[in-house]
Scaffold this motif. Sequence first.
Motif, short mmCIF file in Angstrom:
data_model
loop_
_atom_site.label_atom_id
_atom_site.label_comp_id
_atom_site.label_asym_id
_atom_site.label_seq_id
_atom_site.Cartn_x
_atom_site.Cartn_y
_atom_site.Cartn_z
N GLY A 1 0.83 -1.20 0.00
CA GLY A 1 0.00 0.00 0.00
C GLY A 1 0.86 1.24 0.00
O GLY A 1 1.95 1.25 -0.56
N ASN B 1 1.47 5.50 -0.66
CA ASN B 1 1.25 6.41 -1.80
C ASN B 1 2.11 6.07 -3.01
O ASN B 1 1.65 6.18 -4.15
CB ASN B 1 1.56 7.83 -1.35
CG ASN B 1 0.63 8.28 -0.22
OD1 ASN B 1 -0.57 8.17 -0.33
ND2 ASN B 1 1.22 8.71 0.89
N THR B 2 3.34 5.67 -2.77
CA THR B 2 4.29 5.58 -3.89
C THR B 2 3.82 4.69 -5.03
O THR B 2 3.91 5.09 -6.19
CB THR B 2 5.67 5.10 -3.39
OG1 THR B 2 6.10 5.97 -2.34
CG2 THR B 2 6.68 5.11 -4.52
N ASP C 1 0.68 -6.38 2.72
CA ASP C 1 0.20 -6.04 4.06
C ASP C 1 -1.12 -5.29 3.94
O ASP C 1 -1.55 -4.92 2.84
CB ASP C 1 1.23 -5.23 4.85
CG ASP C 1 1.53 -3.87 4.22
OD1 ASP C 1 2.15 -3.05 4.89
OD2 ASP C 1 1.13 -3.64 3.07
N ARG D 1 -4.04 -2.77 6.47
CA ARG D 1 -4.36 -2.12 7.74
C ARG D 1 -5.69 -2.67 8.26
O ARG D 1 -6.54 -3.10 7.50
CB ARG D 1 -4.49 -0.61 7.54
CG ARG D 1 -3.18 0.07 7.15
CD ARG D 1 -3.07 0.17 5.63
NE ARG D 1 -1.87 0.85 5.18
CZ ARG D 1 -1.73 2.17 5.11
NH1 ARG D 1 -2.73 2.93 5.48
NH2 ARG D 1 -0.62 2.73 4.71
N ASN E 1 -5.35 -0.59 1.93
CA ASN E 1 -4.52 -0.91 0.76
C ASN E 1 -5.35 -1.55 -0.32
O ASN E 1 -5.14 -1.33 -1.52
CB ASN E 1 -3.36 -1.82 1.16
CG ASN E 1 -2.36 -1.12 2.07
OD1 ASN E 1 -2.36 0.12 2.16
ND2 ASN E 1 -1.54 -1.87 2.76
N GLY F 1 7.45 -0.96 -0.69
CA GLY F 1 7.88 0.43 -0.48
C GLY F 1 8.82 0.43 0.71
O GLY F 1 9.17 -0.62 1.25
N HIS G 1 10.89 0.93 7.68
CA HIS G 1 10.05 -0.29 7.58
C HIS G 1 9.80 -0.64 6.12
O HIS G 1 9.93 0.20 5.23
CB HIS G 1 8.73 -0.12 8.35
CG HIS G 1 7.67 0.66 7.63
ND1 HIS G 1 7.43 2.01 7.86
CD2 HIS G 1 6.76 0.28 6.70
CE1 HIS G 1 6.43 2.41 7.11
NE2 HIS G 1 6.01 1.39 6.39
N ALA H 1 6.85 -3.46 3.98
CA ALA H 1 5.63 -4.20 4.32
C ALA H 1 5.09 -3.59 5.60
O ALA H 1 5.09 -2.36 5.74
CB ALA H 1 5.91 -5.70 4.43
N ARG I 1 -2.05 -4.05 12.00
CA ARG I 1 -1.80 -4.45 10.62
C ARG I 1 -1.75 -5.96 10.51
O ARG I 1 -1.65 -6.68 11.51
CB ARG I 1 -0.44 -3.90 10.14
CG ARG I 1 -0.25 -2.40 10.27
CD ARG I 1 -0.83 -1.68 9.08
NE ARG I 1 -0.48 -0.26 9.02
CZ ARG I 1 0.45 0.27 8.20
NH1 ARG I 1 1.13 -0.53 7.40
NH2 ARG I 1 0.70 1.54 8.19
N LYS J 1 13.06 9.62 1.94
CA LYS J 1 13.38 8.18 1.95
C LYS J 1 14.89 7.93 2.01
O LYS J 1 15.33 6.82 2.26
CB LYS J 1 12.85 7.51 0.67
CG LYS J 1 11.36 7.65 0.45
CD LYS J 1 10.54 6.94 1.51
CE LYS J 1 9.07 7.02 1.18
NZ LYS J 1 8.22 6.48 2.25
C1 6PG Z 1 1.63 0.33 3.82
C2 6PG Z 1 2.76 -0.18 2.97
C3 6PG Z 1 4.05 0.31 3.55
C4 6PG Z 1 4.56 1.34 2.56
C5 6PG Z 1 5.54 2.28 3.20
C6 6PG Z 1 5.89 3.43 2.24
O1 6PG Z 1 0.64 -0.38 4.03
O2 6PG Z 1 1.73 1.51 4.19
O3 6PG Z 1 2.69 -1.46 2.66
O4 6PG Z 1 5.03 -0.66 3.76
O5 6PG Z 1 5.16 0.67 1.45
O6 6PG Z 1 4.93 2.80 4.36
O7 6PG Z 1 4.73 4.19 2.05
P1 6PG Z 1 4.70 5.40 0.97
O8 6PG Z 1 4.79 4.75 -0.37
O9 6PG Z 1 3.37 6.07 1.23
O10 6PG Z 1 5.88 6.27 1.28
#
Ligand code: 6PG
Length: 247
Positions: A48, A50-51, A76, A78, A88, A148, A154, A156, A184, A207
Amino acid sequence: MSRVESAPIHVVPLVDAAEVAREASSRIAGELRHAIDRRGRASIALSGGNTPRDTYVRLAREPDIDWTHVTVVWVDERAVAPTDDRSNYRWAKETLLDAARIPPDRVHPMPAEDPDCGAASHAYELALREAVALDAEGVPSIDVVVLGIGDDGHTASLFPGEPTVHVRDRLVACVPAATSREPRMTLTPPVLEHARAVFVLAVGAAKRPALQRAWSDQGDLAQTPARVIRECRGDVTWIVDRAAADG
Ligand code: 6PG
């Protein structure tokens, strides 16, 4: 397969978020086509955040992917309703699932909102074993895993200070709530390690410290759980923009 030395870090440094999305969707599409050509089916695990959203929008438009042969699972989720803005699943549906017209029976949302997370995570592990081809060690070998990285290191829902990054006897685990973070459910390191191809997407200067800690030869897994990606046995590609790569 025995645990191999950490593979070299393969980084694709791009100009900006738009290029990251273009490059990631193109590479992911290639892996899905290859899996379908070679094995008649493919699987993808979605993160999930934003990226990856722009990547998912582009992926839905990639040509020559027979989505009826692609199984979709989650990295993963929420503990929120599937219609919640934090879900997600909700964002994957909006960006990829509907646009690619992926058949619902190929889509396996992660039931993180189930009050009995322990039982739900066990059920998801069984579903994962059913839906994804197992490798020689009996572990689901997902063709494409999209990850991400959080500013805190972190990936996942393997967070610093949580024991989840050390879980090796389960494929799916529950993560308790923390300050400003709902509970989560997450895939555990063994699933990530057995993936055939892993794409890590990162955009923005925020990042950079986490990436540097993840890429450094030395580091503490508990402090930077994204270092778990270094143990992946498949092809790992970090697709990052210039701001994230060198700040
Ligand atoms: C989630 C993701 C988490 C995400 C990172 C980066 O559920 O939030 O799986 O691991 O990849 O938090 O999040 P951004 O892409 O928003 O920076």
